[in-house]
Design a protein around this motif. Structure first.
Motif, PDB file in Angstrom:
ATOM      1  N   MET A 432       0.821  -1.207   0.000  1.00 39.79           N
ATOM      2  CA  MET A 432       0.000   0.000   0.000  1.00 39.79           C
ATOM      3  C   MET A 432       0.856   1.259   0.000  1.00 39.79           C
ATOM      4  N   HIS A 433       0.346   2.297  -0.653  1.00 41.82           N
ATOM      5  CA  HIS A 433       1.004   3.594  -0.619  1.00 41.82           C
ATOM      6  C   HIS A 433       1.009   4.098   0.825  1.00 41.82           C
ATOM      7  N   PRO A 434       2.167   4.558   1.350  1.00 43.25           N
ATOM      8  CA  PRO A 434       2.239   4.978   2.754  1.00 43.25           C
ATOM      9  C   PRO A 434       1.177   6.015   3.140  1.00 43.25           C
ATOM     10  N   LYS A 435       0.879   6.972   2.231  1.00 47.89           N
ATOM     11  CA  LYS A 435      -0.129   7.988   2.556  1.00 47.89           C
ATOM     12  C   LYS A 435      -1.508   7.362   2.719  1.00 47.89           C
ATOM     13  N   ASP A 436      -1.840   6.422   1.855  1.00 45.70           N
ATOM     14  CA  ASP A 436      -3.124   5.750   1.966  1.00 45.70           C
ATOM     15  C   ASP A 436      -3.194   4.920   3.249  1.00 45.70           C
ATOM     16  N   LEU A 437      -2.076   4.283   3.597  1.00 48.99           N
ATOM     17  CA  LEU A 437      -2.049   3.456   4.807  1.00 48.99           C
ATOM     18  C   LEU A 437      -2.245   4.311   6.051  1.00 48.99           C
ATOM     19  N   ARG A 438      -1.534   5.428   6.139  1.00 50.29           N
ATOM     20  CA  ARG A 438      -1.644   6.282   7.322  1.00 50.29           C
ATOM     21  C   ARG A 438      -3.011   6.961   7.396  1.00 50.29           C
ATOM     22  N   ARG A 439      -3.609   7.219   6.253  1.00 50.17           N
ATOM     23  CA  ARG A 439      -4.940   7.817   6.255  1.00 50.17           C
ATOM     24  C   ARG A 439      -6.001   6.799   6.654  1.00 50.17           C
ATOM     25  N   ALA A 440      -5.790   5.536   6.285  1.00 48.60           N
ATOM     26  CA  ALA A 440      -6.813   4.517   6.515  1.00 48.60           C
ATOM     27  C   ALA A 440      -6.747   3.922   7.914  1.00 48.60           C
ATOM     28  N   ILE A 441      -5.545   3.879   8.521  1.00 53.55           N
ATOM     29  CA  ILE A 441      -5.378   3.204   9.819  1.00 53.55           C
ATOM     30  C   ILE A 441      -4.738   4.171  10.811  1.00 53.55           C
ATOM     31  N   VAL A 442      -5.384   4.353  11.942  1.00 50.65           N
ATOM     32  CA  VAL A 442      -4.879   5.240  12.993  1.00 50.65           C
ATOM     33  C   VAL A 442      -4.889   4.486  14.317  1.00 50.65           C
ATOM     34  N   MET A 443      -3.794   4.619  15.072  1.00 48.77           N
ATOM     35  CA  MET A 443      -3.713   3.988  16.387  1.00 48.77           C
ATOM     36  C   MET A 443      -3.668   5.047  17.477  1.00 48.77           C
ATOM     37  N   VAL A 444      -4.446   4.845  18.531  1.00 53.85           N
ATOM     38  CA  VAL A 444      -4.387   5.682  19.727  1.00 53.85           C
ATOM     39  C   VAL A 444      -3.827   4.815  20.845  1.00 53.85           C
ATOM     40  N   THR A 445      -2.704   5.216  21.407  1.00 57.20           N
ATOM     41  CA  THR A 445      -2.051   4.417  22.441  1.00 57.20           C
ATOM     42  C   THR A 445      -2.282   5.029  23.823  1.00 57.20           C
ATOM     43  N   GLN A 446      -1.852   4.310  24.820  1.00 61.79           N
ATOM     44  CA  GLN A 446      -1.949   4.806  26.192  1.00 61.79           C
ATOM     45  C   GLN A 446      -1.059   6.027  26.381  1.00 61.79           C
ATOM     46  N   GLU A 447      -0.003   6.099  25.592  1.00 57.98           N
ATOM     47  CA  GLU A 447       0.947   7.200  25.700  1.00 57.98           C
ATOM     48  C   GLU A 447       0.483   8.356  24.824  1.00 57.98           C
ATOM     49  N   ALA A 448      -0.353   9.239  25.385  1.00 55.57           N
ATOM     50  CA  ALA A 448      -0.930  10.348  24.619  1.00 55.57           C
ATOM     51  C   ALA A 448       0.064  11.502  24.595  1.00 55.57           C
ATOM     52  N   TYR A 449       0.773  11.657  23.491  1.00 55.66           N
ATOM     53  CA  TYR A 449       1.825  12.681  23.415  1.00 55.66           C
ATOM     54  C   TYR A 449       1.273  13.945  22.768  1.00 55.66           C
ATOM     55  N   LEU A 450       1.548  15.088  23.404  1.00 53.54           N
ATOM     56  CA  LEU A 450       1.159  16.381  22.849  1.00 53.54           C
ATOM     57  C   LEU A 450       2.418  17.107  22.378  1.00 53.54           C
ATOM     58  N   PHE A 451       2.369  17.611  21.153  1.00 56.02           N
ATOM     59  CA  PHE A 451       3.500  18.328  20.583  1.00 56.02           C
ATOM     60  C   PHE A 451       3.419  19.810  20.933  1.00 56.02           C
ATOM     61  N   SER A 452       4.542  20.507  20.791  1.00 63.16           N
ATOM     62  CA  SER A 452       4.549  21.950  21.031  1.00 63.16           C
ATOM     63  C   SER A 452       3.538  22.619  20.110  1.00 63.16           C
ATOM     64  N   GLY A 453       2.800  23.563  20.650  1.00 61.17           N
ATOM     65  CA  GLY A 453       1.776  24.254  19.869  1.00 61.17           C
ATOM     66  C   GLY A 453       0.477  24.322  20.654  1.00 61.17           C
ATOM     67  N   THR A 454      -0.581  24.709  19.965  1.00 61.17           N
ATOM     68  CA  THR A 454      -1.869  24.884  20.614  1.00 61.17           C
ATOM     69  C   THR A 454      -2.617  23.561  20.708  1.00 61.17           C
ATOM     70  N   VAL A 455      -3.691  23.589  21.494  1.00 58.03           N
ATOM     71  CA  VAL A 455      -4.554  22.414  21.586  1.00 58.03           C
ATOM     72  C   VAL A 455      -5.151  22.106  20.217  1.00 58.03           C
ATOM     73  N   ALA A 456      -5.571  23.148  19.500  1.00 62.24           N
ATOM     74  CA  ALA A 456      -6.149  22.944  18.161  1.00 62.24           C
ATOM     75  C   ALA A 456      -5.137  22.312  17.217  1.00 62.24           C
ATOM     76  N   ASP A 457      -3.886  22.743  17.281  1.00 59.62           N
ATOM     77  CA  ASP A 457      -2.843  22.161  16.436  1.00 59.62           C
ATOM     78  C   ASP A 457      -2.686  20.673  16.717  1.00 59.62           C
ATOM     79  N   ASN A 458      -2.748  20.301  17.990  1.00 57.58           N
ATOM     80  CA  ASN A 458      -2.582  18.904  18.366  1.00 57.58           C
ATOM     81  C   ASN A 458      -3.755  18.051  17.906  1.00 57.58           C
ATOM     82  N   ILE A 459      -4.964  18.584  17.967  1.00 60.78           N
ATOM     83  CA  ILE A 459      -6.121  17.819  17.500  1.00 60.78           C
ATOM     84  C   ILE A 459      -6.081  17.653  15.992  1.00 60.78           C
TER      85      ILE A 459
END
Length: 605
Positions: A432-459
């Motif tokens: 599968m094309h990597p972009k299609d794979l990442r768009r089709a499958i998403v994992m949410v783990t116990q380790e919820a990491y927030l990146f630098s930036g706003t809450v809206a940016d993270n969502i």
């Protein structure tokens, strides 16, 4: 296994390389250096030309002084002819000022070269480490990666900024000085050549000894950084288990080792510098002695002897800088070896050569005779087969080590199966094309990491072009809207600034909103509710049922309350499915899930 794998990850912090390994590492480092310098070859040619001309101007000084003393000065005394003296002064000033100006230009040109190389190298490390598979990051500690991007790059920069310039300048100046000395007085030149034997032996001794010391220095330096980063990253666990005294002892031992290896390098310089001064002083004394004898006998003029002494002194003066270069060189060579090792690591989950597009995924997942194990460890999933129809929500239940998270990682293509295949809607994930794979499958783990930036940016991480209304709708769906609105700047709150800090449960809700906004065909929740308290978990139960509708979902949870929303429960043990049915059917039976459910209910009483 590639050389990079052997010497880059597992062996890069060793100091006991075999001869063959050392050769492979040197070849690897030279390839990297060549690829960095190749696009800048014309700038290198310009820098070399400027350096050659400026060095020639600098070397001309003593010869001009000799001409002035032996020829121009007698012309003034005997015939009052000032023209030769004025000519010598003018030429001397032109060469001195011209040489200084060219050296200034060379410094600017070489600095541009250094910064261009460092920019390219820094970007390569960042981009490459991002591209490497999860297997690399799970085995390569964050402290070591930080060391590659910080202290190792600083060592390479110091080499290119100062050390390499000093080496090239010193060698070129020494060669030009020796040639000039042989031209004006070949006998003094032969004395210098003869003194080159002890000088060579001294330089070789210093190089050999310092090579060992500086390799050890880089290894221990990396260990100090790793220990510091790991301690600060896991500071909660450190304080919870009162590990401070043990950390103090361990870090103190590493710091002492680092001090000791630095002291050994200082002792090396303490021996080398006096020895170098002794060779230089002996050379000057021999030239003065033999030159004085010849001056008395009329063999040479005083000006020639003075020029010879100046050339001898000038020959030895840059050698101390060359020795300092060896310091930088040893450190930078070790750093370049480690950086090249990381850059030659290949992803264990490579992108397909001829990717298959899957623009609209339905979400059907199938495991076909899959066998998988981490590296050389035991097999986790032996001959595993499973069919998950599109739109079905399944829950994976089992003891720790049963293979639940491994299954989720294979679906997300963080790893590839050793044998067999995992497919989405009939398409092998490896194709599968990597972009299609990442768009089709998403994992949410116990380790919820927030990146630098706003809450809206993270969502909006999975959908950067999302509008604020879409972001807010996703937050409402998972019950995060109210606490986000209560933050100082609402959705515009910077999560890393004072007042923007959120609890572990709130971070998890933000990660839920992030996943739901991405709208994947397959959603994987790997212990994703573990950070939520019971009220928060109940709050999102309805949202989960709504948002998981018409989408394939894989839920891994120890909390059996989360399992209740699944259409189907799979109980795993030792990488195999031992029970597979609807939750109500399994609860009503007498299997393992029924026992787990009964134990969970008793824990709530």
């Amino acid at each position: 296994m590639s050389t990079a794998s052997v010497t880059g990850t597992s062996g890069e912090d060793r100091s006991d390389y075999t001869r063959e390994e050392s050769r492979a590492i040197r070849r690897r480092s030279l390839r990297l250096l060549g690829s960095l310098v190749s696009p800048l070859r014309w700038q290198l040619v310009l820098a070399a030309a400027v350096l050659v001309v400026s060095t020639a101007f600098r070397v001309a000084g003593p010869a001009l002084i000799a001409y002035g003393i032996d020829n121009a000065l007698p012309a003034v005394i005997d015939r009052l002819d000032w023209m030769p003296a004025i000519g010598v002064v003018v030429v001397y000033l032109v060469t001195a000022i011209g040489g200084a100006g060219l050296i200034g230009w060379y410094v600017v040109v070489s600095a541009r070269l250094t910064q261009a190389v460092m920019l390219d190298l820094r970007k390569r490390i960042f981009l490459h480490t991002q591209r490497l598979s999860l297997e690399f990051h799970e085995s390569y500690t964050s402290g070591r990666i930080i060391s590659r991007q910080t202290s190792d790059l600083d060592s390479i920069r110091e080499l290119l900024d100062g050390g390499l310039n000093e080496l090239v300048t010193g060698i070129l100046y020494g060669v030009f000085t020796l040639v000039a000395l042989l031209l004006i007085d070949w006998q003094s030149g032969l004395i210098l050549v003869a003194m080159g034997v002890p000088l060579f032996l001294l330089m070789r001794w210093f190089y050999t000894r310092s090579q060992v010391v500086y390799r050890e220095s880089r290894v221990i330096s990396a260990q100090v950084i790793v220990k510091f980063v790991e301690t600060m990253t896991g500071i909660r666990a450190v304080k919870a288990f009162r590990k401070e005294p043990r950390n103090d002892d361990e870090f103190g031992k590493l710091a002492s080792d680092y001090r000791d290896v630095n002291m050994r390098s200082i002792r090396l310089f303490g021996t080398f510098e006096p020895a170098l001064m002794a060779v230089a002083s002996t050379s000057i004394a021999l030239v003065l002695l033999w030159g004085g004898i010849r001056v008395v006998g009329g063999g040479i003029e005083v000006g020639i002897l003075l020029a010879a002494v100046l050339y001898i002194r000038n020959f030895f003066s840059p050698l101390q800088e060359v020795a300092f270069f060896l310091n930088s060189y040893q450190s930078a060579t070790a750093a370049l070896e480690k950086v090249s090792g990381v850059l030659e690591e290949e992803p264990t989950v490579p992108d397909p050569v001829n990717p298959v597009d899957l623009w609209t995924a339905r979400g059907g997942i199938r495991f076909e005779d899959v066998t998988f194990g981490y590296s050389d460890a035991k097999v986790i999933l032996p001959d595993f087969s499973l069919d998950i129809p599109a739109g079905q929500t399944i829950a994976l239940v089992g003891t720790t080590g049963a293979g639940k998270s491994t299954l989720a990682k294979l679906v997300s293509r963080f790893y590839d199966p050793t044998r067999g295949r995992v497919s989405l809607d009939g398409v092998d994930l490896r194709s599968m094309h990597p972009k299609d794979l990442r768009r089709a499958i998403v994992m949410v783990t116990q380790e919820a990491y927030l990146f630098s930036g706003t809450v809206a940016d993270n969502i909006a991480l999975g959908k950067p072009d999302a509008t604020l209304a879409e972001i807010q709708a996703a937050a409402r769906a998972v019950g995060a809207h109210e606490f986000i609105e209560a933050l100082p700047d609402g959705y515009g709150t910077d999560v890393n600034k004072r007042g923007g800090r959120v609890s572990a449960g709130q971070r998890q809700l933000i990660s839920f909103a992030r996943a739901f906004l991405a709208n994947p065909a397959v959603l994987i929740l790997d212990e994703a509710t573990a950070s939520l308290d019971i009220p928060s978990e109940r709050l999102i139960q309805d949202a989960l049922q709504t948002l998981l509708a018409d989408r394939t979902a894989i839920i891994i949870a120890h909390r059996l309350s989360t399992v209740a929303i699944a259409d189907r429960v799979l109980v795993m043990e030792h990488g195999r499915i031992i029970e597979d049915d609807a939750p109500a059917e399994l609860i009503g039976g007498d299997g393992k899930f029924a026992k787990l459910h009964a134990a969970w209910q008793e824990s709530l009483v």
